[in-house]
Design a protein around this motif. Structure first.
Motif, short mmCIF file in Angstrom:
data_model
loop_
_atom_site.label_atom_id
_atom_site.label_comp_id
_atom_site.label_asym_id
_atom_site.label_seq_id
_atom_site.Cartn_x
_atom_site.Cartn_y
_atom_site.Cartn_z
N LEU A 96 0.83 -1.21 0.00
CA LEU A 96 0.00 0.00 0.00
C LEU A 96 0.86 1.26 0.00
O LEU A 96 0.59 2.21 -0.74
N CYS A 97 1.90 1.26 0.82
CA CYS A 97 2.80 2.42 0.87
C CYS A 97 3.50 2.64 -0.47
O CYS A 97 3.61 3.79 -0.94
N VAL A 98 3.97 1.58 -1.08
CA VAL A 98 4.64 1.71 -2.38
C VAL A 98 3.66 2.17 -3.44
O VAL A 98 3.99 3.01 -4.29
N SER A 99 2.43 1.68 -3.39
CA SER A 99 1.42 2.10 -4.37
C SER A 99 1.09 3.58 -4.23
O SER A 99 0.94 4.28 -5.24
N VAL A 100 0.99 4.04 -3.00
CA VAL A 100 0.73 5.48 -2.78
C VAL A 100 1.92 6.29 -3.29
O VAL A 100 1.73 7.33 -3.94
N LEU A 101 3.13 5.84 -3.03
CA LEU A 101 4.32 6.54 -3.51
C LEU A 101 4.35 6.56 -5.03
O LEU A 101 4.68 7.59 -5.64
N GLN A 102 4.01 5.44 -5.67
CA GLN A 102 3.98 5.40 -7.12
C GLN A 102 2.90 6.31 -7.69
O GLN A 102 3.09 6.95 -8.72
N ALA A 103 1.77 6.39 -7.02
CA ALA A 103 0.70 7.26 -7.49
C ALA A 103 1.08 8.73 -7.35
O ALA A 103 0.74 9.54 -8.22
N THR A 108 4.20 10.00 -7.32
CA THR A 108 5.31 10.37 -8.19
C THR A 108 5.08 9.99 -9.65
O THR A 108 5.86 10.38 -10.51
N GLN A 109 4.02 9.22 -9.93
CA GLN A 109 3.69 8.75 -11.26
C GLN A 109 4.82 7.92 -11.88
O GLN A 109 5.04 7.92 -13.08
N VAL A 110 5.56 7.21 -11.01
CA VAL A 110 6.60 6.29 -11.47
C VAL A 110 5.99 4.90 -11.40
O VAL A 110 5.72 4.38 -10.32
N GLN A 111 5.76 4.29 -12.54
CA GLN A 111 5.13 2.97 -12.60
C GLN A 111 6.18 1.94 -13.01
O GLN A 111 6.23 1.48 -14.15
N GLU A 112 7.00 1.55 -12.07
CA GLU A 112 8.03 0.55 -12.31
C GLU A 112 7.68 -0.70 -11.51
O GLU A 112 7.43 -0.64 -10.32
N ALA A 113 7.67 -1.85 -12.18
CA ALA A 113 7.26 -3.09 -11.52
C ALA A 113 8.24 -3.50 -10.42
O ALA A 113 7.82 -4.00 -9.37
N SER A 114 9.51 -3.30 -10.64
CA SER A 114 10.49 -3.71 -9.63
C SER A 114 10.41 -2.82 -8.39
O SER A 114 10.79 -3.26 -7.30
N LEU A 115 9.90 -1.61 -8.53
CA LEU A 115 9.75 -0.73 -7.38
C LEU A 115 8.72 -1.28 -6.41
O LEU A 115 8.81 -1.07 -5.20
N ALA A 116 7.76 -2.02 -6.90
CA ALA A 116 6.76 -2.63 -6.02
C ALA A 116 7.23 -3.98 -5.48
O ALA A 116 6.82 -4.39 -4.40
N PHE A 117 8.10 -4.66 -6.21
CA PHE A 117 8.50 -6.01 -5.85
C PHE A 117 9.66 -6.04 -4.86
O PHE A 117 9.64 -6.79 -3.88
N VAL A 118 10.69 -5.24 -5.08
CA VAL A 118 11.92 -5.31 -4.28
C VAL A 118 11.69 -4.96 -2.81
O VAL A 118 12.16 -5.69 -1.93
#
Length: 89
Positions: free
Chosen positions: A31-38, A40-50
């Motif tokens: 949830l925290c990573v998803s909010v951060l991605q939303a 910053t509009q950075v949609q990188e798959a590894s940013l959610a996985f690592v």
């Protein structure tokens, strides 16, 4: 049959005790990573996985003794129940 139902219930409860906190941790981090991605509009798959895998590894290292204790207690209870049903002394 009652012992089988109790063993199944204890198995589910043990699985919840061991896996529940890990799943909750991964849910919060996701949830925290998803909010951060939303934001910053950075949609990188590894940013959610690592971050999830790193947190899972740390949680497994820190929580392994507790999980082993829970599984040991379940196994001891299960084996005692098997002996009680079998009538062996």
């Amino acid at each position: 049959m009652d012992m089988v139902a109790m063993a199944g219930q204890q198995a589910l409860w043990t699985a919840l005790l061991i896996g529940g906190p890990l799943l909750l941790l991964l849910l919060v981090i996701g949830l925290c990573v998803s909010v951060l991605q939303a934001l910053t509009q950075v949609q990188e798959a590894s940013l959610a996985f690592v971050p999830k895998m790193f947190a899972l590894g740390v949680a497994l290292l820190l929580g392994a003794p507790a999980a082993a204790g829970i599984m040991r207690a379940f196994a001891a209870t299960l084996f005692d129940g098997i002996v009680a049903v079998g009538g062996l002394r």
